[in-house]
Design a protein around this motif. Structure first.
Motif, short mmCIF file in Angstrom:
data_model
loop_
_atom_site.label_atom_id
_atom_site.label_comp_id
_atom_site.label_asym_id
_atom_site.label_seq_id
_atom_site.Cartn_x
_atom_site.Cartn_y
_atom_site.Cartn_z
N ILE A 2 92.66 -27.16 86.09
CA ILE A 2 91.88 -27.70 85.00
C ILE A 2 92.39 -27.12 83.68
N LEU A 3 92.75 -28.00 82.75
CA LEU A 3 93.12 -27.59 81.41
C LEU A 3 91.86 -27.46 80.57
N VAL A 4 91.68 -26.28 79.96
CA VAL A 4 90.56 -26.05 79.04
C VAL A 4 91.15 -25.77 77.67
N THR A 5 91.11 -26.75 76.77
CA THR A 5 91.57 -26.50 75.41
C THR A 5 90.52 -25.66 74.71
N GLY A 6 90.97 -24.66 73.96
CA GLY A 6 90.02 -23.69 73.41
C GLY A 6 89.49 -22.77 74.48
N GLY A 7 90.23 -22.62 75.56
CA GLY A 7 89.75 -21.88 76.73
C GLY A 7 89.68 -20.38 76.55
N LEU A 8 90.20 -19.86 75.44
CA LEU A 8 90.06 -18.44 75.15
C LEU A 8 89.05 -18.20 74.02
N GLY A 9 88.36 -19.27 73.61
CA GLY A 9 87.32 -19.14 72.60
C GLY A 9 85.98 -18.80 73.22
N PHE A 10 84.93 -18.96 72.44
CA PHE A 10 83.59 -18.54 72.87
C PHE A 10 83.14 -19.30 74.11
N SER A 32 95.52 -20.16 67.74
CA SER A 32 95.90 -19.01 66.92
C SER A 32 96.17 -17.78 67.77
N ALA A 33 97.15 -17.01 67.33
CA ALA A 33 97.46 -15.70 67.92
C ALA A 33 97.95 -15.84 69.36
N ALA A 34 98.46 -14.75 69.87
CA ALA A 34 98.93 -14.72 71.25
C ALA A 34 97.73 -14.67 72.20
N PRO A 35 97.78 -15.37 73.31
CA PRO A 35 96.67 -15.33 74.26
C PRO A 35 96.41 -13.91 74.76
N ARG A 36 95.14 -13.55 74.81
CA ARG A 36 94.75 -12.26 75.35
C ARG A 36 93.42 -12.42 76.07
N ASP A 37 93.04 -11.40 76.81
CA ASP A 37 91.81 -11.45 77.59
C ASP A 37 91.80 -12.65 78.52
N PRO A 39 91.44 -14.30 81.92
CA PRO A 39 90.84 -13.85 83.17
C PRO A 39 91.80 -13.99 84.35
N PRO A 40 91.69 -13.13 85.34
CA PRO A 40 92.54 -13.23 86.52
C PRO A 40 92.40 -14.60 87.17
N GLY A 41 93.53 -15.20 87.53
CA GLY A 41 93.54 -16.51 88.15
C GLY A 41 93.79 -17.63 87.18
N ALA A 42 93.83 -17.32 85.87
CA ALA A 42 94.11 -18.32 84.85
C ALA A 42 95.44 -18.02 84.18
N VAL A 43 96.03 -19.03 83.57
CA VAL A 43 97.21 -18.86 82.73
C VAL A 43 96.88 -19.40 81.36
N ALA A 44 97.58 -18.90 80.34
CA ALA A 44 97.28 -19.29 78.97
C ALA A 44 98.54 -19.72 78.24
N GLU A 45 98.37 -20.67 77.34
CA GLU A 45 99.45 -21.16 76.51
C GLU A 45 98.94 -21.29 75.08
N ARG A 46 99.79 -20.99 74.12
CA ARG A 46 99.46 -21.25 72.73
C ARG A 46 99.77 -22.72 72.45
N LEU A 47 98.84 -23.42 71.80
CA LEU A 47 99.02 -24.86 71.58
C LEU A 47 98.36 -25.29 70.28
N ASP A 48 99.09 -26.04 69.48
CA ASP A 48 98.50 -26.79 68.39
C ASP A 48 98.10 -28.14 68.97
N MET A 49 96.81 -28.37 69.13
CA MET A 49 96.36 -29.56 69.84
C MET A 49 96.77 -30.85 69.14
N ALA A 50 97.06 -30.78 67.84
CA ALA A 50 97.49 -31.96 67.10
C ALA A 50 98.96 -32.29 67.31
N PHE A 55 101.58 -30.97 73.42
CA PHE A 55 100.45 -31.22 74.32
C PHE A 55 100.95 -31.87 75.61
N LEU A 56 101.70 -32.95 75.49
CA LEU A 56 102.16 -33.67 76.67
C LEU A 56 103.12 -32.84 77.51
N ALA A 57 103.87 -31.92 76.86
CA ALA A 57 104.83 -31.09 77.59
C ALA A 57 104.15 -30.13 78.56
#
Length: 311
Positions: A2-10, A32-37, A39-50, A55-57
């Motif tokens: 499952i892709l969660v955009t804004g998945g490192l936000g609130f 913004s910024a490098a992904p941090r925090d 959670p185990p089992g997830a992966v993170a990518e920096r993305l400008d959603m616009a 996005f498609l890549a």
């Protein structure tokens, strides 16, 4: 996955944890910024959603089967046209990606603010929305709902809009311009009086953030949904007096000073969301009652003060 955009936000961080708890893998994005925090089992990518190509890549690197689109550019009024354009581009990119990747369902964040002008409470998803919106955020969310409905009608995926109410708790704002709960708890943890006027009788439909995350996760993973719009809230009003009582249970010496009664400009009745659809289609009920939620948030804030950012 499952892709969660804004998945490192609130809210996104709580959605991610809930999805992981349901056995899903997650791809989380943040602009913004490098992904941090992460959670185990997830992966993170920096993305400008616009950025359509970026996005498609993501689909070249990950097998995405569902999308929860929470990311947005803040609509603070400095350049409303540019912000609307960025948010609309991000939404359309999410829909284009869903079509390209063969995604089954896209959940799109909306807000309780779309009910502005509706007088009957509790707010039902089928309530007619009056014309005119006084603020850019609900204006964009209404347009996002319309786009979701139109596009899903010509695509092979479901688009589900999530009208999210007042959410508070870990990783959220220490204070809110819309309701007093987070500010009251944060001030109490600091041992300080809350500086704003708070009336004991005023209230709001408030949902603790981990419960909000679970509600979104259940809607994303449900086998069958009967509707395209769902309210996400507690379904009842929590008053400031009840919050103060819960804070005193967790922090007996908290300096709380509430004004009796209701604010002079308060509505005749506090608004709440009808969550019948959410409950009937997913079985969702909040796990945390108010005392438990306040105690949990107090412990989380205390842990951050001691240098442990994640609980």
């Amino acid at each position: 996955m499952i892709l969660v955009t804004g998945g490192l936000g609130f809210i996104g961080s709580h959605v991610a944890r809930a999805l992981l708890g349901l056995g899903e893998s997650c791809l989380l994005t943040r602009h913004s910024a490098a992904p941090r925090d992460v959670p185990p089992g997830a992966v993170a990518e920096r993305l400008d959603m616009a950025d359509r190509d970026a996005f498609l890549a993501l689909g070249d690197r990950y097998d995405v089967t569902g999308i929860v689109h929470l990311a947005s550019t803040p609509l603070r009024g400095t350049d409303v046209v540019a912000e609307m354009r960025a948010n609309t581009s991000g939404l359309l990119n999410a829909f284009e990606a869903a079509r390209a990747w063969g995604v089954r369902r896209v959940c799109v964040a909306s807000t309780i603010g779309v009910y502005a002008g509706v007088r009957d409470s509790p707010f039902r998803e089928d309530a007619p929305l009056p014309p005119g919106v006084p603020h850019p955020i609900p204006a964009f969310k209404r347009s996002a709902e319309a786009l979701a409905s139109a596009i899903a009608g010509h695509a092979e995926f479901e688009a589900v809009c999530l009208r999210i109410g007042a959410v508070w708790g870990p990783r959220g704002r220490a204070d809110s311009p819309f309701f007093a709960i987070p500010g009251l708890v944060n001030a109490a943890v600091r041992g300080e009086p809350y500086p704003k006027k708070v009336y004991s009788g005023d209230g709001i439909d408030a949902l603790y953030a981990p419960d909000c995350g679970r509600a979104v996760a259940l809607l994303q993973t449900a086998g069958t949904l009967r509707h395209a719009v769902y309210n996400i809230g507690s379904g009842h009003v929590t008053t400031n007096a009840q919050v103060a009582t819960a804070i005193r249970k967790a922090l007996p010496d908290a300096p709380l000073d509430l004004i009796e009664g209701r604010a002079p400009d308060a509505p005749d009745e506090d608004y709440r969301l009808d969550v019948t659809r959410l409950r009937d289609d997913t079985g969702f009920t909040p796990v945390h009652d108010l005392d438990d939620a306040v105690a949990d948030y107090v412990a989380w804030l205390g842990g951050r003060a001691e240098g442990s950012p994640d609980h």
